[in-house]
Design an enzyme around this catalytic site. Structure first.
Site, PDB file in Angstrom:
ATOM      1  N   GLU A  88       2.856  10.463 -31.140  1.00 23.29           N
ATOM      2  CA  GLU A  88       3.212  11.293 -32.301  1.00 23.29           C
ATOM      3  C   GLU A  88       4.293  10.615 -33.135  1.00 23.29           C
ATOM      4  O   GLU A  88       4.280  10.698 -34.362  1.00 23.29           O
ATOM      5  CB  GLU A  88       3.668  12.681 -31.845  1.00 23.29           C
ATOM      6  CG  GLU A  88       2.543  13.550 -31.265  1.00 23.29           C
ATOM      7  CD  GLU A  88       2.096  13.164 -29.879  1.00 23.29           C
ATOM      8  OE1 GLU A  88       2.832  12.409 -29.198  1.00 23.29           O
ATOM      9  OE2 GLU A  88       1.008  13.596 -29.448  1.00 23.29           O
TER      10      GLU A  88
ATOM     11  N   HIS B  22       0.000  24.511 -25.209  1.00 22.14           N
ATOM     12  CA  HIS B  22      -0.997  24.576 -26.282  1.00 22.14           C
ATOM     13  C   HIS B  22      -0.882  25.886 -27.052  1.00 22.14           C
ATOM     14  O   HIS B  22      -1.868  26.378 -27.597  1.00 22.14           O
ATOM     15  CB  HIS B  22      -2.434  24.473 -25.729  1.00 22.14           C
ATOM     16  CG  HIS B  22      -2.703  23.203 -25.010  1.00 22.14           C
ATOM     17  ND1 HIS B  22      -2.299  22.976 -23.715  1.00 22.14           N
ATOM     18  CD2 HIS B  22      -3.327  22.065 -25.408  1.00 22.14           C
ATOM     19  CE1 HIS B  22      -2.687  21.767 -23.343  1.00 22.14           C
ATOM     20  NE2 HIS B  22      -3.307  21.197 -24.352  1.00 22.14           N
TER      21      HIS B  22
END
Lengths: 350, 434
Positions: free
Chosen positions: A73, A142
């Site tokens: 990321e 998540h």
């Protein structure tokens, strides 16, 4: 909604698509219109993304315009800053908002401040897309809603759509924006609006009146809230999935609520918020993120500062709890109809 | 539950107790210095592979030291870039100018004209020789000790000083720490204080250039200490995955403030060798040898331009001065290190080379040093007319709120109005810099 876009919506009112398809269309249109737009992220290329938001885009626009990236990321957002400095308009995807943290330094210290620190010599016109929020049994890695981290950063814009129509128009506006934008996609409502009653079937967007999406290009300016429902009894401020939950609860309770979908948290449509609260005198804020220092705290402070003499009851917040997101107890955590209903009762009683 | 601190270490039975290794430099203040274990190799002996060679064919170059200038002050071997005397003199002048600039600005900080300064003494070749090997429109993503790049690219000294003084001439509107320059016109990226963040950005810029079918490449500089940052490893991964036309320069100046290079892993391997795991071309170069610096950067630039891939270059050098004006190296390292650094001083080595080939002499050098000092002094005086840090408010108030976003949103408008009200209260209607 401008007259032009409203007309466009009415013309194609029969065409209903879900939020995933709307996002895909927005990306497709922008890739077509602007050769500087680049879509990249983990699994977004050949496969088309784990949620299929980028399906077919690589095949259509080529693999130097739409491509997979390493699982990094910090790298994804870091190279996007460099691409933006070059003159491209990267649209990086962070597969889940929960994974954005390794990229935070590049977002907060670099993308958000590049224009300022270089006195506008360099800009980072990127749109970081990321599915966020819970309600899909995604467990603590998540399901998070980290939007308030980004609203706290000077120089970033934070956008959260709640309908396919908005998702398309807002994403187009975000990509065209010359500032870095965080575009959080509420994955619980990718396929259909969610009422908060987890044991009821979800109505697919294809049958839902709010999913009429015109073909082709249109944009929804950042910084304008959407009036979901007109009412006099209380104001409900919400965004993302919570717009639908709040709407469903108000409807079932028969409350005449003035519901605002904020759509962008920064810049915030403060005028719409003020007008609504001054009209109703009562304000409920609903978000899925944890409570402490959540965006609801900022909203509550703003409403108190600006509408205090119009308020007839304390501002209330309905939020997620201050715990990590639990897997098996997800529906106990989720700010659903019971929590919202209680808050409405409390406000209206005052 | 945590064990009490006074409990003896575990281990016992038949199992040996484990021990943590905490790196320690070979000398501390007051200690004698011994660099005898440093294998610096003989100049001219390192092979120069074809610029399109596969990284696996040049693994030795990641552990050795590419050197050109010998003890005899002559250029040796296949890495000799064979530069003409004018170019060598220009290089020497940029290096001397950088040193003169550093001296004057360091003094300026001590005189209270600015808050902070960072010298690059001993490392001039790693910025100047390298940037001279790049095209002027190749994009550079520097760290904080590459003032030499700007000087080599002809960026006006007065702009640098205006930035250091954060005065009304500062193009960055007084927002950045001194020495954190930015110049789009000179293809010089805005410097960040967060370490190694520029490395993936350089790779992204290079990727963008390749996506567009452009011919410009990117280069970035990072200190050896900062190679421990995740960003550096992300940059290496992206660079290799997309074969980005980028050069990753690692300036191994031995010290990251007070932490020696061992804390970035130097005890185990070289920084150039990090390239090997990524499949990048890796070179380890004598960073005090301007010719070796130039040649290696040119090699990597040609490689990138030919779509043959990125290169990671470690420049082995020595930070002769403190980390910054806020640092006192006598508190953590032996003063003898600078004196005994086996690779010498980059300015002196280039000067001696030019003298050796009959293109320079001590008198001209002394005259050049005087000219550089005079030019910096005069420019400083000019810049001071624009103000110095802390003496007055040099930027109009409104500039504080500009450029956060492209357009001023309501909340910043409100805050700008508040700042104006405060200014009037403090200074009256005719106060400074409305």
């Amino acid at each position: 909604m401008s007259a032009e876009t409203k007309e466009a919506a009415e013309e194609t009112a029969e065409r209903r698509i879900n939020m995933i398809e709307a996002i895909n269309e927005a990306l497709d249109i922008m890739l077509e219109r602007d050769p500087d737009v680049i879509v990249m992220g983990e699994d977004v290329g050949y496969f088309g993304g784990v949620f299929r938001c980028t399906a077919g885009l690589q095949e259509k626009h080529g693999k130097t315009r739409v491509f997979d990236t390493p699982i990094s990321e910090c790298g994804i957002i870091g190279v996007a800053v460099g691409m933006g400095a070059y003159g491209l308009r990267p649209v990086p995807e962070i597969q889940f908002a929960d994974y954005i943290y390794p990229g935070l330094d590049q977002l907060i210290s670099e993308a958000a401040r590049l224009r300022y620190r270089s006195a506008a010599e360099y800009i980072a016109p990127m749109t970081v897309r990321s599915p966020f929020g819970g309600g899909i049994f995604g467990g603590q890695t998540h399901s998070q809603s980290p939007e308030s981290l980004f609203t706290h950063v000077s120089g970033l814009k934070t956008v959260i759509p709640s309908t396919p129509y908005d998702a398309k128009g807002l994403l187009i506006a975000a990509i065209e924006d010359n500032d870095p934008v965080i575009f959080f996609e509420p994955k619980r409502i990718y396929n259909g609006p969610f009422s908060g009653f987890y044991d009821r079937p979800v109505e697919p967007w294809k049958k839902h009146p709010q999913s009429a999406v015109p073909e082709g290009y249109y944009r929804i300016p950042l910084g304008q809230a959407r009036h979901v429902a007109e009412g006099d009894e209380l104001t409900i401020l919400a965004y993302g999935t919570m717009v639908h939950v709040a709407e469903a609860v108000a409807k079932e309770k028969g409350v005449d609520a003035d519901i605002l979908d904020l759509r962008t948290l920064v810049p915030l449509d403060i005028e719409a918020v003020e007008n609504s609260v001054k009209k109703t005198g009562k304000c409920l804020i609903v978000h899925e993120a944890t409570r402490t220092s959540g965006f609801g705290a900022e909203l509550s402070a703003l409403v108190t500062e600006r509408c205090f003499y119009h308020l007839e009851a304390p501002v209330e917040r309905v939020t997620g709890f201050d715990t990590p997101y639990p897997h098996s107890l997800e529906w106990a955590y989720f700010p659903g109809p019971v929590r919202i209903g209680e808050a409405i009762d409390k406000i209206l009683k005052d | 539950m945590a064990e009490p601190a006074d409990k003896p270490p575990r281990g016992g039975d038949n199992r040996p107790a484990l021990a943590l290794h905490v790196p320690e430099p070979k000398s501390r203040p007051g200690d004698p210095v011994d660099f005898s274990d440093l294998d610096i190799g003989e100049p001219g002996k390192q092979p120069r592979p074809d610029e399109g060679a596969h990284p696996s064919e040049m693994t030795d170059l990641a552990y050795g030291l590419v050197r050109v200038l010998g003890e005899d002050n002559k250029a040796h071997g296949p890495w000799d870039p064979k530069l003409d005397p004018d170019t060598l003199r220009t290089m020497l002048r940029h290096m001397a100018m950088t040193r003169a600039f550093d001296e004057r600005m360091f003094r300026g900080q001590r005189q209270g004209k600015t808050s902070f300064y960072m010298k690059c003494t001993g490392e001039e070749a790693t910025s100047i020789a390298t940037s001279m090997a790049l095209a002027s429109d190749d994009m550079v993503f520097p760290s904080y000790r590459q003032q030499g790049v700007l000087i080599a690219r002809g960026y006006p000294l007065i702009e640098m000083i205006n930035q250091i003084y954060s005065n009304k001439g500062d193009k960055l509107k007084g927002r950045q720490l001194p020495i954190m320059y930015s110049s789009r016109e000179h293809s010089f990226f805005s410097i960040s204080g967060n370490l190694a963040t520029q490395t993936p950005q350089a790779v992204g810029w290079a990727m963008a250039s390749a996506i567009r079918g452009d011919s410009r490449i990117a280069a970035t500089w990072v200190g050896e200490g900062s190679t421990a940052e995740g960003d550096f490893h992300s940059a290496c991964t992206f660079a290799t995955v997309y074969n980005a036309p980028v050069i990753l320069n690692v300036i191994n100046n031995q010290w990251a403030i007070s932490s020696f290079s061992g804390f970035a892993g130097a005890e185990r391997t070289t920084f150039a060798a990090r390239a090997l795991g990524y499949g990048l071309a890796g070179l380890r170069v004598d960073g005090n040898d301007a010719l070796a610096c130039y040649a290696s950067q040119l090699w990597a630039a040609n490689r990138a331009r030919a779509n043959k891939g990125p290169t990671l270059i470690e420049y082995f050098t020595y930070r002769a001065e403190g980390h910054s004006t806020s640092d006192d190296p006598s508190g953590y390292r032996s003063a003898q290190e600078r004196e005994e650094w086996p690779l010498g001083d980059p300015v002196k080595r280039l000067k001696d080379h030019l003298i050796e080939i009959g293109e320079w002499d001590e008198e001209r050098h002394a005259a050049m040093d005087r000219e550089c000092a005079e030019e910096v002094k005069e420019t400083t005086k000019e810049a001071e007319k624009n103000g110095i840090l802390g003496h007055g408010l040099h930027q109009p108030f409104r500039t504080m709120f500009e450029d956060v976003f492209e357009e001023l949103p309501w909340h910043l408008k409100e805050q700008a109005e508040q700042a104006t009200r405060e200014r009037i209260k403090k200074f009256g209607e005719k106060g400074p810099n409305r």
